[in-house]
Write a protein that holds these residues in place. Structure first.
Motif, mmCIF file in Angstrom:
data_model
loop_
_atom_site.group_PDB
_atom_site.id
_atom_site.type_symbol
_atom_site.label_atom_id
_atom_site.label_comp_id
_atom_site.label_asym_id
_atom_site.label_seq_id
_atom_site.Cartn_x
_atom_site.Cartn_y
_atom_site.Cartn_z
ATOM 1 N N ASP A 254 0.783 -1.103 -0.039
ATOM 2 C CA ASP A 254 0.140 0.084 -0.013
ATOM 3 C C ASP A 254 0.892 1.206 0.010
ATOM 4 O O ASP A 254 0.506 2.228 -0.374
ATOM 5 N N LEU B 2 1.647 1.978 -3.330
ATOM 6 C CA LEU B 2 0.483 2.401 -3.984
ATOM 7 C C LEU B 2 0.295 3.785 -3.972
ATOM 8 O O LEU B 2 -0.309 4.655 -4.638
ATOM 9 N N PRO C 45 -2.924 -3.038 -6.075
ATOM 10 C CA PRO C 45 -1.934 -3.247 -5.171
ATOM 11 C C PRO C 45 -2.263 -4.896 -4.571
ATOM 12 O O PRO C 45 -3.082 -5.322 -4.732
#
Length: 689
Positions: free
Chosen positions: A470, A473, A489
């Motif tokens: 994340d 991301l 992701p």
């Protein structure tokens, strides 16, 4: 062209003239494929002898002058006089179409040769053919020029040739040791017939030789290629028969052992039989059909089936394969129905593709005088064989499912779970394909919530980045071009699909999300034309964990979405490892340079030191994509103008799958052996730790 058409316009092609006039009818084509077909006509005669128990070795030599030689230690071609023609057995075999020992005379119980045209066709299409036969303590010899017997003045194919004038002569060329028999045939293909680029394909020859050695246990086939300065020799011999062949062909780990299904039965058919008077009389004869099948199911979804009749491959199947597949359907449908509650079958029915998924099978039948479609023998046509094969396979498989042995119970249970999982995956994929299409802005989307999609509807221009974590991301959202770049992701390392079942793979959230987002299904139902993105880019950290995640993803794509890789649409992003800020004196702005390996960094620093330039210390080393800001990630990894992508090819994925199976698969022994033998060969510089 003239309107006149009478009997004198008709041509009657005698003997081998028909072969030279229309070679394609007998060997399929006059390119390399036809050249190889001729060679196998000669080799198959020796194989038929070995199949009958005569001779255990066949030598094939590709000579430097373009000729090829086949040697065996079988019974040897007959050298006595054939009473009807008054010619020696050798001359009859090589000059008369539809002449041989495979028309039910008792010389062969089952053979690959049927029509008696193999050797004579090769002779007709050869500039020169020499045959030597060891028999009766003597070595007999004869030579032919484009099918005509005679004598050559020298050893070369273009030597002066003198045809026999009054009668042919099978000459005695020497003495053979007592009890030694066999045949040696050497021929030069006629370049008036074959195309200029026609050549013997060693790889194809080795593949067919290996296949034949599997089918005739104990037979050794040796191939020697003398066409280059360094002659090479390859030998094939397998004592395990078709069980060993099935294990060799299998592309995946097995969920069952290799099962051997054998049996035989008789049938009657009406065939014309040549009587002593020379008349052909329709006679009802009894035949025996021997069935031998090796089957195994693996964890994958590919089907590998090889079928043979009297060791002749039937790549287009025929009645034997129809019977085999019908029996598989009947037995497995019945067994699954009996266990419907445990397997949670519902109202759905198994289809053939569900049962064939992951199957590796070698199917062989031995039948006297089988009916083929054409001389190339690619399809078996004998009708009675279908039911015989079906009965044998049904009986043997039912016995396996009814076996009280623990291993058999475990493997049959796994097999039923696999075919039901394949059925459910097929139904799920079909439903998904029907409903899943790229949505426009006015439609609701059933895609995963974590997908950050792009705006473009142009599949060819769009890109899907599969991003590790994340944190990366968040940066990638700011760095991407939202017009055509989508982000998905994944959390950590996805499931190891190398040793997981299909149901486990589909039940894994990360794997299911990837398959759903790409939108083409998986496995057999994968449809490349419905893929939602033109490129799939794996973007992971430039460290060992990132490489591991990339390997796991590649394994998923290779096993369940391989057409994407074969189409060249899967890429690996190449993020940098270091950022070096070169300091310039005065008002000149500093320069930023990215390096992608430790070696590249040291080389850059050495050049800067040599030129007297300074750089900002410490040099930034990226531990992951999340450490970059959006501008850096865009410049180095995502912006089409400056990024580098590595296209993943099928060979790369195969290597990754092989290594991954070795290091992370179910089989411990090869992994232990690899670690013990190879740990000293690793370079510490290759390990990012």
């Amino acid at each position: 062209m003239t309107s006149e058409y009478s009997a004198h316009h008709l041509q009657v092609l005698e003997g081998l003239e028909a072969v030279r006039k229309r070679p394609g009818m007998y060997i399929g084509s006059t390119d390399s494929r036809g050249l190889m077909h001729c060679l196998w006509e000669i080799i198959d005669n020796s194989v038929d002898e070995a199949l009958g128990g005569f001779g255990s070795r066949i030598d094939i030599v590709l000579h430097a002058d373009g000729s090829v030689e086949v040697r065996d230690r079988a019974r040897g071609i007959p050298v006595d006089i054939e009473p009807r023609t008054g010619l020696s057995g050798v001359e009859v075999v090589f000059t008369k179409l539809h002449a041989g020992g495979k028309f039910g005379g008792g010389s062969y119980a089952a053979s690959g040769g049927l029509h008696g045209v193999g050797a004579s066709v090769v002779n007709a299409l050869s500039e020169r053919l020499d045959v030597e036969v060891d028999r009766g303590g003597k070595t007999w010899a004869m030579s032919f020029h484009r099918g005509e017997p005679g004598n050559f003045a020298g050893d070369a194919p273009d030597s002066t040739f003198s045809p026999f004038e009054n009668r042919s002569e099978l000459r005695v060329a020497g003495r053979a040791a007592k009890g030694v028999t066999g045949t040696r045939i050497r021929y030069w293909a006629d370049r008036q017939i074959f195309t200029k680029d026609a050549a013997f394909n060693v790889e194809e020859l080795e593949q067919r030789a290996r296949q034949t050695a599997f089918l005739v246990p104990g037979l050794e086939i040796v191939i020697r290629d003398e066409r280059s300065d360094e002659a090479s020799e390859t030998s094939y011999r397998f004592d395990g028969g078709i069980s060993e062949f099935a294990d060799f062909l299998a592309p995946d780990a097995g969920i069952t052992d290799t099962w051997r299904l054998t049996g035989s039965s008789t049938f009657t058919e009406t065939v014309p039989v040549l009587q002593a008077s020379g008349a052909m009389v329709a006679t009802e004869v009894e035949r025996e059909c021997v069935v031998d099948v090796a089957v195994r199911w693996g964890t994958g979804y590919e089907t590998t089936t090889r079928s043979f009749v009297n060791i002749i491959a039937t790549p287009k199947g025929g009645t034997h394969q129809q019977g085999f597949e019908a029996a598989l359907m009947k037995v497995l449908r019945a067994q699954v129905d009996q266990n419907a509650r445990r397997l949670k079958l519902g109202n759905d029915k198994l289809e053939k593709d569900d049962i064939l998924a992951g199957l590796t099978a070698v199917l062989t039948v031995r039948v006297p005088e089988p009916q083929f479609e054409g001389q190339t023998k690619e399809v078996l046509g004998t009708p009675a064989v279908r039911q015989i094969v079906a009965n044998v396979v049904t009986k043997e498989l039912n016995a396996r499912f009814a076996s009280p042995k623990r291993d058999d119970k475990s493997q049959t249970s796994l097999l039923m779970e696999k075919v039901v999982a394949e059925m459910k995956a097929r139904i799920s994929a079909r439903a998904h394909k029907e409903t899943q299409r790229r949505k426009n802005a006015l439609e609701s989307s059933s895609l995963p919530a974590k997908l950050v999609d792009c705006r473009s509807n142009d599949v060819d221009d769009s890109e899907l980045f599969i991003v590790e974590g994340d944190s990366a991301l968040g940066t990638a959202k700011l760095a991407r071009n939202s017009e055509y770049q989508a982000l998905l992701p994944i959390r950590g390392k996805i499931l190891n699909v190398q040793k997981a079942s299909i149901s486990d793979m589909l039940g894994n959230a990360e794997c299911a999300s990837i398959i759903q987002v790409i939108g083409s299904g998986s496995g057999r139902s994968f449809d490349l034309s419905t893929a939602r993105y033109g490129k799939v880019i794996l973007m992971s950290d430039a460290d060992v964990d990132g490489a591991h995640i990339r390997t796991l993803l590649l394994t998923l794509f290779f096993r369940y979405m391989r057409p994407l890789i074969e189409a060249g649409r899967v890429f690996a992003a190449v993020p940098p490892l270091h950022r070096v800020i070169i300091q310039h004196p005065g008002t000149k702005p500093n320069e930023t340079v990215y390096t992608y390996s430790e070696q590249e960094l040291q080389s850059l620093l050495a050049r800067l030191t040599k030129s007297g330039k300074r750089w900002q210390e410490p040099v930034q080393r990226y531990k992951g994509l999340g450490e970059m800001d959006a501008e850096q990630l865009a410049t180095t990894t995502m912006d089409r103008a400056g990024r580098t992508l590595r296209r993943v090819r099928v060979s790369d994925a195969e290597n990754a799958a092989t290594v991954f199976e070795l290091l992370m698969g179910n089989d411990v022994a090869p992994r232990k052996e690899f670690i013990v033998d190879s740990s000293s060969n690793f370079s510490r510089e290759r390990i990012d730790a």
